[in-house]
Design an enzyme around this catalytic site. Structure first.
Site, PDB file in Angstrom:
ATOM      1  N   GLY A  12      16.060  23.265 -18.329  1.00 32.03           N
ATOM      2  CA  GLY A  12      17.460  22.857 -18.400  1.00 32.03           C
ATOM      3  C   GLY A  12      18.116  23.207 -16.912  1.00 32.03           C
ATOM      4  CG  ASN A  88      19.135  27.699 -18.636  1.00 33.56           C
ATOM      5  OD1 ASN A  88      20.306  28.493 -18.707  1.00 33.56           O
ATOM      6  ND2 ASN A  88      19.368  26.432 -18.084  1.00 33.56           N
ATOM      7  CE1 TYR A 157      24.517  28.115 -28.099  1.00 33.62           C
ATOM      8  CE2 TYR A 157      25.528  30.072 -28.628  1.00 33.62           C
ATOM      9  CZ  TYR A 157      25.118  29.018 -27.823  1.00 33.62           C
ATOM     10  OH  TYR A 157      24.900  29.633 -26.386  1.00 33.62           O
ATOM     11  CB  ALA A 159      21.447  31.791 -36.705  1.00 31.72           C
TER      12      ALA A 159
END
Ligand code: NAD
Length: 251
Positions: A12, A88, A157, A159
């Protein structure tokens, strides 16, 4: 922090925290694999901004296990190895429970787990196979404050990032005998495209979360990622480092 002769894969890296990490690793001597998903032009902008030479662009949908495997293999084959993996790449979607259809709920959980957790887990597995065979390495996972504080607008998100934290700690134990140091960072709000929509709606409230009265800069996250990937921090393995400007203090 000296990364001369080190090969670093940042997922990313077309923008945001990933781009800041790629730039900082290159400034400190690394050769960097700039991973991107769909934004080739943005990844090329990242690549063009890197100091030094010998960097590589590599494309993959991180949610696709075969593409993740191909991504890691490509880096190893074309760059000659892999010393540091920075997991990332990630997504954040605002999906409050109230008002969501069941289909919407299933969709956001699937996307979050596939991208934010399994993508990182699969990249870690593939990188670890090489690192085990070549005397060690570093894996730094970009998690989130939301794993600890809760994510009311995106439970999936929170979790997925909590899963990433648990995975980081399990891998730190499993891979230490092979000289592989595994850590995570848990940022609060960071000034990237991911935060832009929220900043537009409630910038003052977001800044007020920290007694520093601002949100983090991507370079501040990158600096900690480099630190965790550097020589001398071996005993930090398993650590999850908060980068949240004292907005959420856990004991
Ligand atoms: P961003 O949206 O600017 O960057 C996310 C990157 O992940 C992009 O390059 C995107 O292309 C990539 N990506 C997303 N889905 C992908 C997929 N399926 N395959 C491959 N790549 C994919 O956001 P950012 O703020 O730079 O986020 C980087 C990381 O930091 C994420 O894991 C995010 O969860 C985490 N984080 C961000 C914040 C914040 O406030 N910005 C806070 C805590 C944690």
């Amino acid at each position: 922090m000296d990364f001369t002769d080190k090969i670093v894969l940042v997922t990313g890296a077309s923008r945001g925290i990933g781009r800041a990490c790629a730039r900082m690793f290159a400034e400190h001597g690394a050769r960097v694999a700039v991973h991107y998903h769909a934004s080739r032009a943005a990844a090329e902008t990242t690549l063009a901004a890197l100091a030094g030479s010998g960097h590589l662009l590599v494309q993959a949908d991180i949610a696709n296990p075969a593409e993740v495997q191909a991504m890691v293999s490509t880096v190893i084959e074309q760059m000659g190895g892999l010393h540091v993996l920075v997991n990332n790449a990630g997504i954040y979607e605002k999906r409050p429970v109230a008002g969501l259809t069941y289909e919407g709920w299933l969709d956001t959980w699937n996307k979050n787990i596939q991208t934010n957790l399994l993508g990182a887990a699969n990249a870690a597995f593939c990188a670890a196979q090489h690192m085990i065979a070549h005397g060690g390495g570093r894996i730094v996972n970009v998690s989130s404050r939301g794993a600890f504080r809760g994510e009311p607008d995106s439970p999936a998100y929170g979790a997925a990032k909590a899963g990433m934290n648990a995975m980081s700690q399990s891998l730190a134990k499993a891979l230490a005998p092979y000289g592989i140091i595994v850590t995570a960072v848990a940022p609060g709000w960071v000034d990237t495209d991911m935060a832009a929509e929220h900043l537009a709606e409630r910038a003052d409230e977001m800044r007020a979360q920290s007694p520093l009265e601002r949100i983090a800069r991507p370079e501040e996250v990158a600096y900690t990622v480099l630190f965790l990937a550097s020589e001398g921090v071996e005993f930090l393995t398993g650590a999850i480092v908060d980068i949240n400007g004292a907005s959420y203090l856990r004991t």
